[in-house]
Enzyme design. Structure first.
Site, PDB file in Angstrom:
ATOM      1  N   GLU A   1     -63.109 -51.002   0.451  1.00 55.19           N
ATOM      2  CA  GLU A   1     -64.312 -51.805   0.224  1.00 55.19           C
ATOM      3  C   GLU A   1     -64.464 -52.674   1.461  1.00 55.19           C
ATOM      4  O   GLU A   1     -63.668 -53.585   1.689  1.00 55.19           O
ATOM      5  CB  GLU A   1     -64.137 -52.675  -1.027  1.00 55.19           C
ATOM      6  CG  GLU A   1     -63.953 -51.881  -2.316  1.00 55.19           C
ATOM      7  CD  GLU A   1     -65.268 -51.661  -3.056  1.00 55.19           C
ATOM      8  OE1 GLU A   1     -66.320 -52.169  -2.597  1.00 55.19           O
ATOM      9  OE2 GLU A   1     -65.246 -50.987  -4.092  1.00 55.19           O
TER      10      GLU A   1
HETATM   11 ZN    ZN Z   1     -69.126 -48.229  -4.217  1.00 51.62          ZN
END
Ligand code: ZN
Ligand code: NAG
Ligand code: NAG
Ligand code: NAG
Length: 429
Positions: free
Chosen positions: A310
């Site tokens: 992320e």
């Molecule tokens: Zn995602």
């Protein structure tokens, strides 16, 4: 009638939205305070132009595989990076064949940033080839092309992006039919960390691998032996190693090579100037995610290194709407891209060093890898980090607690981690 109709409409619509919130997973558009400037962010048409240009300008280094298309027949921009002017014979006589890496971007439609980072990486690496042979930039590009073959799925879900451009619903996560691609894979498919309801943003689809968009993942891993797979997302800054699914969480299952995968995750986390958390998916995140691509790549496809990264997130706040929850504002895009370049660099350099180390060990018959911790430490380590996580959670201020989002949000952003956004698992007691 009209005047009477308005309150009725409001009552009905708030009832309806309450209903959806209670059951989670609504993907209704929200008024956006911030929308991307398409002179800075790419839209589908400028993305297409840019990739066409990069491929045309670097015919010896980048090929576009035009075969991979979405349900609505839009290109997923599957690129193959390799020094194509080296003949296969040269390749075979090289002392060590090149390691293959598969990178995936744009699975979730609303996460524009990872796709921008893929383009930025491509521009960086190709620009390096044109620099003087003594420059650090040229040397980096040469190191990459001499040691690796990289496959890049630049826009896994073009239909979802098209839907956003058409409707301006920047909360949209799924494909054209609302499937969350990162729940559609054949690893604990159908578990509670996904939803069977088509209106839920974690809708897993009717069966595993049901979506045409899964094809490059399945086929490329059949045709090639990959050393590493990475799925890039945005919404928070975290790096996960497998597993993320509910069954693994229950059984406390870990990858056999969890130590070296954590070592890689740590290297990447420390490469960035921004703070990144890293760890086992189900440990780092309190909610399970079933049928994810990276679990499938490790668990089924047996790819040794399989991560979800992320890349960006600034935390939630009442003011933020969808676009700016998952993406930096247009003015901040360039800075955020510069922040994540070291992530790509450290990932690829680690893999090259790892290969050298393994070759070295092979020739010298070393037993213990120098990387990472012995396996016997892993179980206590995971137990301790789970405990810490529980304690940490209790002490988070209510406004920061993951649980705090649950009923406030129209969109089910119960966890900022876009990988783990929880769909229908809210318990109604
Ligand atoms: Zn995602
Ligand atoms: C896409 O962005 C370009 C600018 O790069 C702009 O000229 C074009 O109108 C945009 N297309 C759509 C469909 O918004
Ligand atoms: C590529 O990115 C690295 C790291 O940010 C940077 O030092 C280098 O100058 C860039 N190369 C080119 C050709 O832009
Ligand atoms: C690619 O391969 C050719 C032919 O072997 C070689 O001349 C060239 O230097 C290589 N390019 C890079 C960047 O290593």
């Amino acid at each position: 009638m009209i005047i009477q109709g308005i309150p009725l409409f409001f009552i009905l619509s708030s009832f309806f939205s309450l209903f959806l919130q209670t059951f989670g997973g609504d993907v209704k558009p929200r008024p956006e305070l911030y929308i991307p400037n398409y002179k800075i962010y790419h839209n589908l048409s400028s993305l297409n132009k840019e990739i066409t240009r990069l491929v045309a300008q670097n015919p010896n280094y980048i090929h576009l595989n035009e075969k991979y298309l979405s349900r609505n027949k839009a290109s997923q921009f599957v690129l193959h990076l390799k020094n194509f002017s080296q003949s296969d014979r040269t390749q075979q006589t090289l002392s060590s064949p090149k390691q293959k890496v598969l990178l995936s971007f744009g699975e979730h439609a609303r996460e524009f940033f990872p796709v921008e980072s893929a383009l930025y990486f491509l521009k960086n690496i190709t620009a390096g080839l044109t620099k003087p042979a003594t420059s650090a930039q040229y040397k980096f590009s040469r190191t990459i092309f001499s040691n690796l073959e990289i496959f890049i799925i630049v826009l896994a879900n073009p239909d979802g992006r098209h839907y956003i451009e058409k409707t301006k619903n920047y909360c949209w996560r799924g494909t054209s039919i609302g499937v969350d691609l990162d729940r559609n894979f054949d690893w604990n498919f159908g578990g509670k960390g996904s939803s069977s309801k088509p209106f839920d943003e974690e809708y897993r689809g009717h069966s595993s691998l049901s979506e045409p968009e899964c094809a490059p993942y399945v086929e490329l891993t059949q045709q090639h032996h990959f050393e590493a797979f990475v799925s890039f997302h945005s919404g928070i800054r975290q790096i996960f190693i497998p597993f993320a699914d509910s069954l693994s969480a229950k059984e406390k299952r870990l990858p056999d090579n969890a130590d070296v995968q954590l070592h890689l995750a740590k290297r990447i986390a420390h490469a960035s100037s921004q703070p990144f958390q890293f760890g086992v998916g189900y440990v780092l995140n309190p909610y399970p995610a079933d049928g994810t691509i990276y679990d499938y790549m490790h668990g089924v496809r047996k790819i040794p290194f399989s991560l979800t990264i992320e890349l960006w997130g600034e935390g939630d706040s009442e003011e933020n709407q969808c676009f700016d929850l998952f993406n930096p504002t247009s003015e901040k895009l360039q800075g955020a891209l510069d922040d994540v370049m070291p992530i790509f660099e450290s990932l690829l350099t680690f893999l090259i060093e790892w290969k050298d180390l393994k070759t070295h060990q092979y020739y010298h018959n070393l037993e213990q890898p120098e990387f990472g911790l012995p396996r016997s430490y892993m179980v206590p380590m995971v137990a301790v980090s789970m405990l810490l996580l529980v304690i940490f959670h209790r002490h988070l201020p209510a406004s920061l607690s993951f649980r705090g989002y649950q009923r406030r949000r129209v969109v089910s952003l119960r966890s900022l981690s876009s990988t783990f956004a929880v769909g229908s698992s809210v318990k109604i007691t």
